[in-house]
Design a protein around this motif. Structure first.
Motif, PDB file in Angstrom:
ATOM      1  N   HIS A   1       4.441  -1.218  12.959  1.00 50.94           N
ATOM      2  CA  HIS A   1       3.812  -2.665  13.143  1.00 50.94           C
ATOM      3  C   HIS A   1       2.008  -2.150  12.360  1.00 50.94           C
ATOM      4  O   HIS A   1       1.669  -1.342  12.937  1.00 50.94           O
ATOM      5  N   PRO A   2       1.421  -3.206  12.729  1.00 51.97           N
ATOM      6  CA  PRO A   2       0.192  -3.665  11.984  1.00 51.97           C
ATOM      7  C   PRO A   2      -1.059  -2.809  13.090  1.00 51.97           C
ATOM      8  O   PRO A   2      -1.731  -2.396  13.224  1.00 51.97           O
ATOM      9  N   LYS A   3      -0.531  -2.687  14.114  1.00 47.02           N
ATOM     10  CA  LYS A   3      -1.363  -2.338  14.938  1.00 47.02           C
ATOM     11  C   LYS A   3      -1.403  -1.266  16.195  1.00 47.02           C
ATOM     12  O   LYS A   3      -2.166  -0.188  15.944  1.00 47.02           O
ATOM     13  N   LEU A   4       0.069  -1.251  16.918  1.00 44.59           N
ATOM     14  CA  LEU A   4       0.587  -0.303  17.283  1.00 44.59           C
ATOM     15  C   LEU A   4       1.060   1.122  16.611  1.00 44.59           C
ATOM     16  O   LEU A   4       0.857   1.805  16.979  1.00 44.59           O
ATOM     17  N   ALA A   5       1.412   0.839  15.340  1.00 49.57           N
ATOM     18  CA  ALA A   5       2.085   1.745  13.810  1.00 49.57           C
ATOM     19  C   ALA A   5       1.637   1.950  13.206  1.00 49.57           C
ATOM     20  O   ALA A   5       1.958   1.746  12.112  1.00 49.57           O
ATOM     21  N   PRO A   6       0.069   1.939  12.477  1.00 51.28           N
ATOM     22  CA  PRO A   6      -1.067   0.786  11.586  1.00 51.28           C
ATOM     23  C   PRO A   6      -0.029   2.259  10.159  1.00 51.28           C
ATOM     24  O   PRO A   6      -0.642   2.391   9.425  1.00 51.28           O
ATOM     25  N   THR A   7       0.609   3.448  10.583  1.00 48.95           N
ATOM     26  CA  THR A   7       0.118   4.486   9.591  1.00 48.95           C
ATOM     27  C   THR A   7       2.038   4.387   9.124  1.00 48.95           C
ATOM     28  O   THR A   7       2.301   5.920   8.490  1.00 48.95           O
ATOM     29  N   VAL A   8       2.511   4.279  10.026  1.00 49.34           N
ATOM     30  CA  VAL A   8       4.110   4.901   9.896  1.00 49.34           C
ATOM     31  C   VAL A   8       5.016   3.845   9.445  1.00 49.34           C
ATOM     32  O   VAL A   8       5.426   3.038  10.030  1.00 49.34           O
ATOM     33  N   VAL A   9       5.883   4.735   8.601  1.00 46.93           N
ATOM     34  CA  VAL A   9       6.202   3.153   7.970  1.00 46.93           C
ATOM     35  C   VAL A   9       7.922   3.637   8.107  1.00 46.93           C
ATOM     36  O   VAL A   9       8.881   2.622   7.958  1.00 46.93           O
ATOM     37  N   ALA A  10       8.279   5.526   8.502  1.00 45.67           N
ATOM     38  CA  ALA A  10       9.504   5.005   9.602  1.00 45.67           C
ATOM     39  C   ALA A  10      10.071   6.395   9.900  1.00 45.67           C
ATOM     40  O   ALA A  10       8.515   7.055  10.192  1.00 45.67           O
ATOM     41  N   PRO A  11      10.394   6.257  10.436  1.00 46.72           N
ATOM     42  CA  PRO A  11      10.121   8.100  11.189  1.00 46.72           C
ATOM     43  C   PRO A  11      10.283   9.412  10.368  1.00 46.72           C
ATOM     44  O   PRO A  11      10.327   9.642   9.543  1.00 46.72           O
ATOM     45  N   GLY A  12       9.175  10.012  10.819  1.00 48.38           N
ATOM     46  CA  GLY A  12       8.767  10.945   9.781  1.00 48.38           C
ATOM     47  C   GLY A  12       7.862  10.747   8.978  1.00 48.38           C
ATOM     48  O   GLY A  12       7.533  11.536   8.281  1.00 48.38           O
ATOM     49  N   ILE A  13       8.231   9.456   8.572  1.00 49.66           N
ATOM     50  CA  ILE A  13       7.496   8.678   7.393  1.00 49.66           C
ATOM     51  C   ILE A  13       5.942   8.254   7.079  1.00 49.66           C
ATOM     52  O   ILE A  13       5.754   7.258   7.892  1.00 49.66           O
ATOM     53  N   PHE A  14       4.890   8.652   6.886  1.00 50.45           N
ATOM     54  CA  PHE A  14       3.636   8.061   7.062  1.00 50.45           C
ATOM     55  C   PHE A  14       2.774   7.400   6.123  1.00 50.45           C
ATOM     56  O   PHE A  14       3.037   7.951   5.064  1.00 50.45           O
ATOM     57  N   VAL A  15       2.300   6.694   6.191  1.00 56.41           N
ATOM     58  CA  VAL A  15       1.285   6.285   4.977  1.00 56.41           C
ATOM     59  C   VAL A  15      -0.486   6.363   5.076  1.00 56.41           C
ATOM     60  O   VAL A  15      -0.510   5.772   6.380  1.00 56.41           O
TER      61      VAL A  15
END
Lengths: 656, 372, 352, 243
Positions: A529-543
């Motif tokens: 989510h661009p606002k709520l989770a801007p760094t999360v791509v999938a559970p445990g995978i961040f960007v």
């Protein structure tokens, strides 16, 4: 059953379009519905309180919330249920915002559709069964893919917290694109002064295991428990033994004629080389496709002779290392759009046309020209900088690359400073959005000319004698319309710098496939989510960084540290809760045909022998609940929690 | 003629606001006389360092309204003045401006009247000249107040008020020149310097230290370009009204609206002084027009347009008169002879009953009950 | 982008960008430089926002302009098309006059009712004396291939220029008439040497009910190149990409395949393929010569011929029939020594 | 080579002082039509790169005041300026005196007439002395080889286009566009740097007496009163005139 229906106004988002009173009346008429309430913001605290109270006082056992997409607040309302002592999976969200009020233009019909959606949710939720979330321990190690400024920042933050990091970089050195820069906007700090200490810190931090010249080739497992295979390509020089004296490079008899990738092909190197003097690891590398030893096997091998540390090892071979990590940070960065695709700009055809990164290398004191700006053997007198090359262009890349305006201004300033040339910046819109950027823009305005108008053509075909003389002097003519004056102009330039679009690095698609995550329409990693989770791509995978979308160094570092924080938070907690909405096998029905094994994108299914019978078995810690196996099973032996056939049937029938 | 300047173009033009401009177009939108071709577009040209012949620049009245609306302090009016200066340097001046400048150069007044006749207005009045008395203040009458029959009445009234208040003053008579305010706004700096030198010479000869003037144009240039002590006649009047030396006995039962002169208002920030004077006139009801104070629009007489009238399609004076009619004013009060000339003509041409009066006219009436 | 790309950009009073703005605001102003556009599609092709400037924006403004002030030469030509179905004002029966000049008979579709290939030479190919030579050459090549082909007696001007000039009414009338005629007979494909006719038949006529396989003659010959045996020609040639074949219909290859097969030495001009310079004849430009001359320093055809001449070529090869009169005129004006040939003519020459 | 003759004439705006045997202007300025002639000469210089010289003729009183106009001519682009002091005399004597100096020029321009010389003979007389053609009332001049093509105003909007062989003398009557403006800063710098050569020519004085003949004042009667009264009186007067 006792179902409670809660209809959210979502401000005007839903109530401004749908007839809420009508919906309430309708929901009250449905079977088993005991209470219907509407509220301005159901997700707010008082909204949640309504549900809690009702569960307690009215003894509800199922809850339907008619609101926004479950992506947004399903977790919120599940928590409300479990706090009230109800199983959190006795909830169904009826999405009447994204699927209804936002997308229709006929209010009456949309209200009718919302009714159906609510009815189907009510019917479905009655079939829900109680599920328990599972906890999985998190391996306290992190994999960081990409060693640019984002990857370095994330690695350092994680390592400083005492957590082990595997940093995998494809190139022979870390540093990424930032290492190519001379100065950075808007402060005009020296890029190397910021970056090299961080690179050294990576090298020296005992918690960071650095893999350069390496690639991630396989990732298995899921959040908290990833098994990663890293291919380490041979460098042919032993990193531990090498002192970085560069004697080997000097001794190589090959002339430096190979265009250097690090120098954006305006500088040249030998088959044995160090990308740049401050490279980390500070060890040269031999490219086997170019080295005479590998090609002809007839090389005097001076390099081996001169190496006092005996670090050169032609026998080195590629190896695969396996590591286990709890979280992954993607920091694969960007590459520049290839402007030769835009044929009217003549990149590759004219010696005068450069990309911005090439000029960064020219400006850099360790670059091929030692910091001098040279075109056709002399300093340019007039320089054009063309913004938005390939960006915001329906034919090439539709998005704004965000940093080009600022780096173009920075280049304009640096060129003005070094050469005193007349500098023109051609822009469409000047986007100086960051802190201190507007001030920087204003100060650069004092010394360069900015022209609003996209350059139409860069040509060496003269229109008259004046232009012919200019072309014979080695200049090219830039044709454009100054849109503020409404006039088409042709001006000869010694040098034209294109500021190309930023696009995802090579191999991004491949990596997305390996990680089983999705990319957005522009090929960057898609955040949840661009606002709520801007760094999360999938559970445990961040960007972080430009892998997620074009951004400047400030934002890349900020996002990298945010991603690092996400990973650390997970590791600190020690466990993750897994969605129990996984698939399971009805062993009675399973024939062990194995159809499901290859279709599973997460390699969670294997065929095992149970009591002498061959049966499929699903590793539920790996299962992400995509449902492909259930659909593929010919004997309907694989079922899916919360998506049982009866549930879906009830849902569909009530929609009709 | 096209000139492409490569280096330090801003220094060459002597206009620093240039790089600050971000081409928002506020100036063009707000300008009452712009046809869309200036000021924004011309600033872009300046930025480019490309100077061509721009005839539209002469439509600019230097009223400074655009400066008030500029979000970046670019001072577009200064850009226009700069362009005018460049045009003058190149000798490309439209005929009506050329005539204005030649008149000022040859005869020291915009209309080309004989210099001999400058003192004629005071023939029948008892006005002391610098030659025959000691004085504290020099009354710099100004070109319009010396020559133009439409404002001579105001001059005579000022003379009577000054005399009755027993102020130690004198006029230059035939020796008075042109202050050069509008010459400077047109960008004819050479002529302006000539006028300034000449005026200073005259001031020195007669020992002038302090000046009173009624014209805001003279006031502006004396204050900001000559840097000599200067007082507006209205300031004097205001002081006397306040200390009771001037008694406003007669009622003036009219609805009055006040038109801000650009050179009083935006150039020198004098907005309230004339309004306070008007308010102290018994019976007078002061109303404000739609655009007032900072946003007031020009009368169309500035920057060399007073002699032959404004040449543009849009006549700002008519806009102004219509605004006054919109608020049902009987009287449009002005504090500048140029405004009076322009607005009176406009009022006649739209054929309305709006009377254009100088603040001095109104005060005089209130003092003596006559003179309207 | 568009304005800078426009080959006449500097001569325009209102640049393409301003025209787009005007049509957005709905306030239209124009001067007679509106007629300079030769519909080369460079602006549209390069537009980062994919605005159809050549096909939509400009013709709509021209449509308004047509009601107010039309250059005399243009109004005469449009009148001719309306009255006689061709821009020259020549009688309809003359349209197939070239058939009589051939040494063999060409069947008329009106008589035979069905054929394999319907050959539509277009107005220039039918009436213009130089272009007729091309038409005849193509007919001879067809004959050599033993092709079953026929021509129409009753066809009217295809009308692509009318569309681009904003004369939508006339275009629709022509298209309706032509489609009605075409739908009466049976044929497998249409081949035309006129790039403008090709574009209209292919992209616009389907809206009027034509569903036919339309080929440009260069495409047709490229497909059937194996049917010919060429002697190697010792020419140095350059190929001019017609805007409507290259940029607008994406075919840069057909003619080059033929040229390669013939074995001539092909050198490319600096502006080639998608960046090719227009000959200036499109969008009615061929009828507006005196207007164009009065507005611009150097006409596009002259610019293009000079560019080709500087390469030192013997022949400028093109595949659009309009280019031939445009270029030959420019060559005469500039007094250069270079030939202009259609792709079919160079084929014929290589066959002898 | 082009020469322009510029005369200093009384400034009528400033008025005249009329004495018994003389008319004394308060101030002198250059004759307006002569300034037009300068304008024409400068445009010819720009167009055909001709050398332009100007000669100012002024009486004793106006001898200094003519300078300004000559400097202005230089500021406009004239290459050289001369001036000649002349006593009170007629055009014939001036022509006599100047003809030697003017011989070397192939185009000579001057105003067709001057405010103190309405009969406009100076140009014609000089032309006669030099034995070259003269055209007066000229509005525009163009050079074509060794001829000059001039437009002569005939009045009422009609023109005569003449082709005249050089050398010739033209009397200028009007301009096609208004005279160019000279920035004062440029004028002042010209005044500092340029020099005006004084030409020593002997001119005979032959005007002894200038008298002002006051024209008889016309009788003007203002008719006052309301419209009816006025009409009545007016009718009476008209009746008187007719009968």
């Amino acid at each position: 059953m006792r179902v409670g229906v809660y209809i959210c106004h979502c401000g005007f988002n839903i109530a401004g379009f749908l007839d809420i009173d009508e919906l309430v009346r309708y929901a009250e008429s449905l079977n088993d519905v005991v209470i219907v309430r509407d509220y301005r913001f159901m997700c707010s605290n008082p909204g949640q309180e309504l549900i809690r109270d009702d569960i307690e006082k009215l003894n509800l056992d199922r809850v339907v919330v008619a609101a926004c997409s479950p992506n947004l607040h399903e977790a919120t309302f599940r928590r409300v249920l479990s706090e009230s002592g109800l199983n959190p999976f006795f909830l169904q969200i009826a999405n009447i915002r994204e699927q209804c009020s936002w997308v229709h233009s006929d209010k009456v019909k949309a209200t009718e559709k919302a009714k159906r959606i609510i009815r189907s949710a009510v019917e479905r939720v009655k079939h829900h069964t109680a599920l328990e979330s599972k906890r999985v321990n998190v391996i306290p190690r992190v994999l960081v893919i990409g060693g640019g400024i984002a990857g370095i920042s994330a690695s350092l933050l994680i390592a400083e917290a005492g957590v082990e990091v595997y940093l995998v970089e494809r190139e022979p050195t870390i540093g990424g694109n930032m290492a190519k820069f001379d100065k950075v906007f808007p402060t005009l700090d020296c890029a190397a002064c910021i970056l090299t200490p961080k690179m050294t810190a990576v090298k020296e931090n005992p918690n960071i295991k650095l893999y350069t010249n390496s690639e991630v080739v396989e990732v298995r497992g899921s959040v908290g428990n990833f098994k990663v295979k890293i291919r380490v390509k041979p460098r042919f020089i032993d990193e531990d033994a090498c002192t970085g004296c560069m004697e080997c490079v000097d001794s190589c008899l090959y002339y430096p004629t190979i265009p250097s990738k690090f120098d954006e092909k305006i500088g040249f190197r030998k088959p044995i080389y160090m990308p740049f003097p401050q490279a980390i690891p500070n060890t040269p590398i031999i490219n086997p496709d170019e080295c005479l030893y590998f090609i002809t096997n007839k090389c005097p091998m001076y390099c081996e002779d001169v190496c006092e540390a005996d670090a050169i090892n032609f026998e080195q071979e590629e190896r695969i290392e396996e590591v286990e990590v709890g979280a992954i940070v993607i920091a694969t960065g960007y590459k520049l759009f290839d402007p030769s695709e835009i044929s009217e700009y003549g990149y590759g055809r004219y010696k005068n046309v450069f990309t911005a990164l090439q000029v960064e290398r020219m400006l850099n004191s360790t670059g091929p020209t030692g910091g001098r700006i040279v075109v056709n053997g002399r300093e340019p007198e007039r320089v054009a900088i063309v913004h938005c090359v390939g960006s915001r262009d329906e034919r090439y890349r539709r998005y704004c690359s965000r940093v080009c305006c600022m780096y173009s201004l920075k280049l304009a300033h640096l060129i003005k400073e070094r050469t005193n040339a007349e500098v023109y910046n051609f822009y469409i819109d000047m986007r100086a959005f960051g802190k201190g950027y507007e001030e920087f823009y204003r100060s650069v305005l004092e010394e360069v000319k900015v022209v609003r108008g996209k350059v139409a053509e860069i040509t060496d075909i003269p229109m008259n004698d004046d232009e012919r003389r200019e072309v014979e002097r080695g200049r090219v003519i830039v044709v454009f319309e100054d849109t503020l004056l409404g006039r088409v102009e042709r001006i000869p330039f010694d040098m034209v710098i294109l500021s190309p679009a930023i696009e995802p690095s090579d191999g991004t698609k491949e990596l997305a496939r390996i990680l089983k995550v999705s990319l957005d329409e522009n090929g960057f990693f898609r955040e949840i989510h661009p606002k709520l989770a801007p760094t999360v791509v999938a559970p445990g995978i961040f960007v972080c960084g430009c892998a997620q979308g074009p951004k400047d160094i400030q934002d890349s570092v900020a996002q990298a540290e945010s991603a690092a924080g996400q990973a650390l938070s997970m590791i600190n907690r020690g466990f993750v809760e897994l969605e129990p909405t996984t698939a399971y096998v009805d062993e009675e029905k399973c024939s062990g045909c194995g159809m499901c094994v290859p279709v599973c994108p997460f390699q969670a299914i294997e065929v095992v022998s149970v009591n002498g019978h061959v049966r499929a078995r699903i590793d539920e810690s790996l299962c992400m609940g995509c449902g492909v196996c259930a659909a593929s099973c010919p004997s309907r032996a694989i079922r899916h929690r919360l998506f049982e056939s009866e549930t879906i049937r009830a849902e569909i029938l009530s929609l009709l | 003629m096209v000139e492409v300047l490569s280096e330090s173009y801003q220094n060459k033009f002597g206009y620093e606001g240039l790089t600050r401009c971000y081409q928002c177009g506020n100036c063009t939108a707000i300008c009452p006389v712009s046809d869309g071709r200036f000021p924004r577009r011309l600033i872009a040209h300046l930025r480019w360092g490309r100077i061509e012949r721009f005839d539209e620049v002469w439509l600019c009245l230097q009223c400074k309204l655009c400066d008030e609306f500029c979000p970046r302090d670019t001072n577009p009016s200064l850009a226009m003045q700069t362009l005018k200066r460049i045009s003058v340097e190149n000798g490309s001046v439209p005929p009506h401006i050329g005539e204005f400048l030649m008149n000022v150069y040859r005869r020291r007044n915009p209309w080309g009247h004989s210099r001999m006749k400058r003192g004629e207005w005071m023939k029948d009045l008892n006005v002391p000249t610098v030659k025959d008395c000691e004085f504290d203040w020099l009354w710099f009458v100004g070109c319009a107040n010396s020559f133009d029959s439409r404002v001579l009445g105001v001059t005579e009234k000022i003379a009577r008020i000054l005399n009755e208040l027993e102020i130690s003053y004198a006029v230059l008579g035939r020796d008075e020149g042109c202050c050069g305010n509008d010459v400077k706004r047109i960008g004819e700096d050479g002529l302006f310097e000539l006028l300034m030198e000449e005026n200073f010479k005259v001031f020195k000869r007669y020992g002038v230290e302090r000046i009173i003037t009624h014209s805001p144009h003279c006031y502006n240039t004396f204050k900001n370009d000559y840097n000599i002590e200067v007082k507006l006649f209205l300031e004097l009047l205001h002081d006397f009204i306040n200390d009771g030396s001037v008694e406003l006995k007669h009622e003036f039962k009219k609805v009055v609206t006040y038109h801000d002169s650009c050179f009083l208002g935006r150039y020198n920030n004098i907005y309230e002084l004339p309004r306070e004077i008007l308010r102290s006139v018994p019976g007078l009801k002061l109303v404000e027009m739609r655009s007032n104070r900072r946003t007031s629009i020009c009368c169309g007489g500035g920057a060399g347009n007073i002699a032959v009238g404004y040449q543009g399609k849009v006549q700002p004076s008519i806009l102004r008169v219509k605004e006054a009619l919109d608020v049902n004013a009987d009287v449009l009060a002005v504090a500048c002879p140029f405004c009076k000339i322009m607005l009176e003509e406009a009022s006649k041409s739209v054929n309305c009953n709006l009377k254009v009066l100088d603040v001095v006219d109104i005060v005089y009436h209130s003092m003596y009950g006559e003179g309207l | 982008m568009c304005s800078g790309s426009c080959p006449y950009g500097e001569s325009l009073d209102f640049t393409p960008r301003m025209l787009v703005l005007m049509s957005n605001f709905g306030e239209v102003r124009f001067t007679d430089t509106i007629w300079l556009c030769s519909s080369c599609y460079l602006c549209t092709f390069r537009c980062p926002s994919r605005i159809k400037i050549t096909d939509e924006v400009l013709p709509k403004i021209r449509e308004i302009a047509l009601e107010r002030e039309v250059p005399e030469e243009l109004s005469r030509t449009l009148m001719n098309i309306m009255r006689y179905g061709n821009p020259f004002g020549l009688p309809q029966r003359e349209r197939v006059g070239w058939v009589k000049e051939l040494e063999f008979e060409v069947p008329f579709l009106e008589d035979v009712k069905r054929t394999d290939v319907l050959f539509i030479p277009g107005c220039y190919g039918s009436y213009h004396s130089r272009c007729r030579e091309v038409t005849k050459t193509i007919a001879r090549l067809f004959r050599m291939m033993d092709l079953d082909f026929a021509v129409l007696k009753g066809e009217r001007c295809i009308g692509d220029h009318c569309r681009l000039l904003g004369e939508f009414g006339l275009f629709e009338e022509l298209a309706a008439k032509n489609v009605k005629l075409l739908n009466r007979y049976e044929f497998n494909k249409i081949v035309t040497p006129d790039a403008h006719a090709f574009n209209s038949l292919k992209n616009e006529y389907p809206k009027f009910g034509l569903s036919a396989n339309v080929l440009h003659h260069s495409q047709f010959f490229a497909e059937n190149i194996e049917n010919f045996e060429f002697d190697k020609l010792d020419y140095k040639v350059t190929y001019h990409d017609p805007c409507f074949i290259g940029r607008w219909n994406g075919d840069f290859q057909s003619s080059r395949i033929i040229l390669e097969r013939i074995g001539v030495e092909l050198v490319e001009m600096k502006r080639n393929r998608e960046n090719a310079l227009c000959c200036g004849g499109g969008g009615g430009g061929i009828w507006l010569d005196s207007l164009v001359r009065s507005k611009v320093k150097e006409r596009l055809s002259e610019r293009r011929v000079r560019e080709a001449y500087e390469l030192g070529v013997d022949v400028i090869v093109t595949s659009c029939i309009l280019d031939i009169p445009m270029f030959e005129d420019a060559i005469k004006v500039l007094n250069l020594d270079v030939r202009v040939m259609d792709i079919s003519e160079i084929m014929m020459e290589a066959l002898r | 080579m082009i020469c322009v003759i510029v005369r200093a004439v009384p400034d009528l705006v400033e008025g005249l002082e009329i004495e018994e045997r003389d008319v004394r202007p308060y101030r002198y300025i250059a004759n307006e039509l002569d300034e037009y002639a300068v304008e024409h000469a400068v445009s010819l210089k720009e167009k055909y790169n001709e050398r332009v010289e100007v000669i100012g003729i002024a009486s004793e009183d106006a001898y200094d005041e003519i300078d300004e106009s000559l400097y202005m001519a230089i500021a406009k682009g004239v290459d050289k300026a001369y001036k000649v002091k002349i006593p009170k005399t007629t055009s014939y004597k001036i022509a006599d005196a100047l003809s030697d100096f003017l011989k070397k020029f192939d185009i000579i321009l001057t105003g067709t007439l001057a405010v103190d010389e309405f009969y406009g003979v100076l140009g014609a007389t000089i032309a006669d002395k030099l034995d070259i053609p003269y055209v007066g009332g000229v509005r525009s001049i163009e050079i074509e080889g060794d001829s000059v093509i001039v437009k002569k105003e005939l009045g009422g909007g009609a023109y005569l286009v003449l082709k005249v062989k050089k050398p010739a003398l033209f009397g200028i009557l009007s301009l096609e566009k208004p005279p160019r403006y000279v920035p004062i800063s440029k004028l002042r710098s010209v005044m500092r740097s340029a020099e005006i050569e004084e030409l020593k020519v002997k001119v005979e004085e032959d005007v002894l007496d200038v008298r002002f003949l006051e024209p008889p004042k016309p009788e003007v009667e203002f008719i006052d009163g309301d419209p009816e009264e006025v009409a009545e009186k007016l009718a009476e007067i008209i009746r008187g005139l007719i009968s």
